[in-house]
Design a protein around this motif. Sequence first.
Motif, PDB file in Angstrom:
ATOM      1  N   GLY A 125       0.779  -1.219   0.000  1.00  0.00           N
ATOM      2  CA  GLY A 125       0.000   0.000   0.000  1.00  0.00           C
ATOM      3  C   GLY A 125       0.809   1.265   0.000  1.00  0.00           C
ATOM      4  N   VAL A 126       0.067   2.344   0.114  1.00  0.00           N
ATOM      5  CA  VAL A 126       0.626   3.692   0.197  1.00  0.00           C
ATOM      6  C   VAL A 126       0.252   4.238   1.566  1.00  0.00           C
ATOM      7  N   ALA A 127       1.249   4.721   2.283  1.00  0.00           N
ATOM      8  CA  ALA A 127       1.040   5.208   3.638  1.00  0.00           C
ATOM      9  C   ALA A 127       0.866   6.718   3.664  1.00  0.00           C
ATOM     10  N   THR A 128      -0.017   7.158   4.546  1.00  0.00           N
ATOM     11  CA  THR A 128      -0.135   8.581   4.845  1.00  0.00           C
ATOM     12  C   THR A 128       0.208   8.770   6.314  1.00  0.00           C
ATOM     13  N   LEU A 129       0.725   9.943   6.631  1.00  0.00           N
ATOM     14  CA  LEU A 129       1.161  10.267   7.991  1.00  0.00           C
ATOM     15  C   LEU A 129       0.354  11.436   8.535  1.00  0.00           C
ATOM     16  N   THR A 130       0.054  11.382   9.822  1.00  0.00           N
ATOM     17  CA  THR A 130      -0.541  12.534  10.497  1.00  0.00           C
ATOM     18  C   THR A 130       0.005  12.599  11.904  1.00  0.00           C
ATOM     19  N   ASP A 131       0.090  13.819  12.429  1.00  0.00           N
ATOM     20  CA  ASP A 131       0.497  14.004  13.815  1.00  0.00           C
ATOM     21  C   ASP A 131      -0.642  14.598  14.638  1.00  0.00           C
ATOM     22  N   ASP A 132      -1.872  14.483  14.128  1.00  0.00           N
ATOM     23  CA  ASP A 132      -3.039  14.960  14.850  1.00  0.00           C
ATOM     24  C   ASP A 132      -3.094  14.285  16.222  1.00  0.00           C
ATOM     25  N   ALA A 133      -3.052  15.071  17.284  1.00  0.00           N
ATOM     26  CA  ALA A 133      -2.933  14.535  18.638  1.00  0.00           C
ATOM     27  C   ALA A 133      -4.061  13.578  18.995  1.00  0.00           C
ATOM     28  N   GLN A 134      -5.288  13.891  18.605  1.00  0.00           N
ATOM     29  CA  GLN A 134      -6.414  13.017  18.938  1.00  0.00           C
ATOM     30  C   GLN A 134      -6.328  11.693  18.189  1.00  0.00           C
ATOM     31  N   ASP A 135      -5.920  11.736  16.926  1.00  0.00           N
ATOM     32  CA  ASP A 135      -5.760  10.516  16.128  1.00  0.00           C
ATOM     33  C   ASP A 135      -4.630   9.652  16.690  1.00  0.00           C
ATOM     34  N   VAL A 136      -3.522  10.292  17.063  1.00  0.00           N
ATOM     35  CA  VAL A 136      -2.396   9.558  17.647  1.00  0.00           C
ATOM     36  C   VAL A 136      -2.840   8.857  18.927  1.00  0.00           C
ATOM     37  N   LEU A 137      -3.560   9.557  19.798  1.00  0.00           N
ATOM     38  CA  LEU A 137      -4.040   8.974  21.049  1.00  0.00           C
ATOM     39  C   LEU A 137      -5.026   7.836  20.782  1.00  0.00           C
ATOM     40  N   ASP A 138      -5.936   8.034  19.851  1.00  0.00           N
ATOM     41  CA  ASP A 138      -6.933   7.003  19.535  1.00  0.00           C
ATOM     42  C   ASP A 138      -6.266   5.712  19.066  1.00  0.00           C
ATOM     43  N   ILE A 139      -5.361   5.816  18.104  1.00  0.00           N
ATOM     44  CA  ILE A 139      -4.719   4.611  17.565  1.00  0.00           C
ATOM     45  C   ILE A 139      -3.804   3.980  18.617  1.00  0.00           C
ATOM     46  N   ALA A 140      -3.068   4.781  19.363  1.00  0.00           N
ATOM     47  CA  ALA A 140      -2.192   4.230  20.404  1.00  0.00           C
ATOM     48  C   ALA A 140      -3.010   3.499  21.472  1.00  0.00           C
ATOM     49  N   THR A 141      -4.159   4.029  21.821  1.00  0.00           N
ATOM     50  CA  THR A 141      -5.013   3.406  22.831  1.00  0.00           C
ATOM     51  C   THR A 141      -5.619   2.113  22.298  1.00  0.00           C
ATOM     52  N   ARG A 142      -6.076   2.140  21.056  1.00  0.00           N
ATOM     53  CA  ARG A 142      -6.660   0.928  20.461  1.00  0.00           C
ATOM     54  C   ARG A 142      -5.603  -0.163  20.295  1.00  0.00           C
ATOM     55  N   ALA A 143      -4.404   0.213  19.887  1.00  0.00           N
ATOM     56  CA  ALA A 143      -3.328  -0.783  19.773  1.00  0.00           C
ATOM     57  C   ALA A 143      -2.948  -1.303  21.156  1.00  0.00           C
ATOM     58  N   GLY A 144      -2.909  -0.423  22.144  1.00  0.00           N
ATOM     59  CA  GLY A 144      -2.627  -0.850  23.504  1.00  0.00           C
ATOM     60  C   GLY A 144      -3.644  -1.857  24.002  1.00  0.00           C
ATOM     61  N   ALA A 145      -4.910  -1.628  23.704  1.00  0.00           N
ATOM     62  CA  ALA A 145      -5.963  -2.569  24.102  1.00  0.00           C
ATOM     63  C   ALA A 145      -5.774  -3.911  23.419  1.00  0.00           C
ATOM     64  N   ARG A 146      -5.453  -3.877  22.138  1.00  0.00           N
ATOM     65  CA  ARG A 146      -5.290  -5.124  21.390  1.00  0.00           C
ATOM     66  C   ARG A 146      -4.112  -5.950  21.905  1.00  0.00           C
ATOM     67  N   TYR A 147      -2.976  -5.317  22.082  1.00  0.00           N
ATOM     68  CA  TYR A 147      -1.757  -6.059  22.383  1.00  0.00           C
ATOM     69  C   TYR A 147      -1.480  -6.222  23.881  1.00  0.00           C
ATOM     70  N   MET A 148      -2.002  -5.325  24.710  1.00  0.00           N
ATOM     71  CA  MET A 148      -1.713  -5.391  26.147  1.00  0.00           C
ATOM     72  C   MET A 148      -2.949  -5.658  27.001  1.00  0.00           C
ATOM     73  N   GLY A 149      -4.128  -5.613  26.390  1.00  0.00           N
ATOM     74  CA  GLY A 149      -5.367  -5.859  27.113  1.00  0.00           C
ATOM     75  C   GLY A 149      -6.103  -4.566  27.417  1.00  0.00           C
ATOM     76  N   ALA A 150      -7.428  -4.685  27.508  1.00  0.00           N
ATOM     77  CA  ALA A 150      -8.281  -3.514  27.724  1.00  0.00           C
ATOM     78  C   ALA A 150      -7.926  -2.773  29.011  1.00  0.00           C
ATOM     79  N   ASP A 151      -7.490  -3.501  30.041  1.00  0.00           N
ATOM     80  CA  ASP A 151      -7.175  -2.875  31.316  1.00  0.00           C
ATOM     81  C   ASP A 151      -5.932  -1.979  31.245  1.00  0.00           C
TER      82      ASP A 151
END
Length: 140
Positions: free
Chosen positions: A82-108
Amino acid sequence: MAELSDRVVEFLSAGTRTGMLGYVAADGRPLVAPVWFVVDDGQLVFNTGRDTSKGRAIKRDSRVVICVDDPHPPYSFVQVQGVATLTDDAQDVLDIATRAGARYMGADRAEEFGRRNAVDGELVVRVHPTKVISGLDITA
């Protein structure tokens, strides 16, 4: 642009499989690095630092590939070019980091990892599929 089928999304979203990101170094060498990712609106999405090898490379050349496999019988894999796009939007960064954290480390621990990985200099990388190759349940 290619689309992720429902079956591919199900495979990519299952458990804690790590994506192997392929990208090109400044000198043309191919590089691979593991990434925690989530599937969002038909795209593979992850965080990385702006000044990391991945961040610099994707800014320079947005063509990437992510391969995810299941090394257990009946063996499966999905490769998303694919083709990647980048953003540093603070809310988007927090959302994806939180969702990845839930997936890999657990919801807690999702919020903990979201805050830890949503600091200044972090980016969201969205991989828009151009080609999808899959082999699901290869030996079934």
